[in-house]
Design a protein around this motif. Structure first.
Motif, mmCIF file in Angstrom:
data_model
loop_
_atom_site.group_PDB
_atom_site.id
_atom_site.type_symbol
_atom_site.label_atom_id
_atom_site.label_comp_id
_atom_site.label_asym_id
_atom_site.label_seq_id
_atom_site.Cartn_x
_atom_site.Cartn_y
_atom_site.Cartn_z
ATOM 1 N N ILE A 128 0.835 -1.204 0.000
ATOM 2 C CA ILE A 128 0.000 0.000 0.000
ATOM 3 C C ILE A 128 0.868 1.252 0.000
ATOM 4 C CG2 ILE A 128 -1.632 1.362 1.378
ATOM 5 C CD1 ILE A 128 -2.860 -1.369 2.259
ATOM 6 N N GLU A 129 1.901 1.270 0.833
ATOM 7 C CA GLU A 129 2.773 2.443 0.909
ATOM 8 C C GLU A 129 3.529 2.648 -0.397
ATOM 9 O OE1 GLU A 129 2.547 4.728 3.223
ATOM 10 O OE2 GLU A 129 1.084 3.439 4.211
ATOM 11 N N HIS A 130 3.987 1.568 -1.016
ATOM 12 C CA HIS A 130 4.690 1.694 -2.298
ATOM 13 C C HIS A 130 3.745 2.292 -3.336
ATOM 14 C CE1 HIS A 130 6.451 0.591 -6.153
ATOM 15 N NE2 HIS A 130 7.609 0.646 -5.523
ATOM 16 N N GLY A 131 2.535 1.759 -3.431
ATOM 17 C CA GLY A 131 1.562 2.284 -4.391
ATOM 18 C C GLY A 131 1.192 3.732 -4.103
ATOM 19 N N ARG A 132 1.056 4.067 -2.847
ATOM 20 C CA ARG A 132 0.671 5.422 -2.438
ATOM 21 C C ARG A 132 1.793 6.421 -2.748
ATOM 22 N NH1 ARG A 132 0.491 8.733 2.689
ATOM 23 N NH2 ARG A 132 2.056 7.380 3.618
ATOM 24 N N LEU A 133 3.029 6.036 -2.486
ATOM 25 C CA LEU A 133 4.136 6.972 -2.606
ATOM 26 C C LEU A 133 4.802 7.016 -3.980
ATOM 27 C CD1 LEU A 133 5.706 6.230 0.870
ATOM 28 C CD2 LEU A 133 4.331 8.211 0.220
ATOM 29 N N PHE A 134 4.659 5.952 -4.754
ATOM 30 C CA PHE A 134 5.312 5.908 -6.056
ATOM 31 C C PHE A 134 4.320 5.867 -7.208
ATOM 32 C CE2 PHE A 134 8.461 4.251 -3.091
ATOM 33 C CZ PHE A 134 9.493 5.139 -3.346
ATOM 34 N N GLY A 135 3.054 6.161 -6.933
ATOM 35 C CA GLY A 135 2.046 6.218 -7.985
ATOM 36 C C GLY A 135 1.329 4.904 -8.163
#
Length: 157
Positions: A128-135
């Motif tokens: 979730i954090e990867h998707g949120r922070l890197f698009g």
């Protein structure tokens, strides 16, 4: 909030080898989804679960101490009460980050890891954090709470 965003972004950018403790081979489990996503985004995922020989095409290890290569991040998919021994193992193998997944908040284990020099994240999902922070998440209408007219200067993959 911005400091937190920058810290999470840096952790995900710099730590490319992730040992996932409690990774399930069952496709419908959250740990499986998260690990599959991270592999697809260029991370090396090392499964840690004594129940399996292999998960997602990767050799599975019974414990962190059995892993023969350097681990950057230990991602914990276990009950909160089970985290302290995982933190001890993360310290012993020289990991740089102890990441406790959504719903996992063991402050004592986090304090132990921080005292040994590890960065700690609690109650968050790497996927979730990867998707949120890197698009990615914003494309499906999820409010990422990251407001910017610019893309990050660097991507994690």
């Amino acid at each position: 909030m911005q400091d937190e965003i920058n810290t999470l972004r840096r952790i995900l950018k710099e730590n490319r080898v992730i040992a996932v403790v409690g990774l399930s081979a069952q496709w419908h489990r959250p740990s499986y989804f998260a690990a599959k996503y991270m592999i697809e985004h260029g991370y090396r995922v090392i499964p840690v679960n004594p129940q399996y020989q292999e998960v997602l095409g990767q050799k599975c290890y019974a414990s962190l101490r059995d892993i023969p290569e350097k681990v950057d991040m230990v991602d914990v998919f276990r009950k909160t009460a089970d985290v302290p021994p995982v933190a001890e193992d993360a310290i012993a193998i020289g990991a740089r980050v102890l990441w406790q997944q959504l719903g996992v908040l063991n402050e004592a284990a986090a304090a132990m890891a921080r005292a040994a020099g590890l960065e700690t994240v609690m109650d968050r999902c790497v996927k979730i954090e990867h998707g949120r922070l890197f698009g990615g998440l914003n494309w499906v209408g999820v409010n990422t709470r990251v407001i910017s007219a610019k893309r990050p200067r660097w991507l994690a993959y």
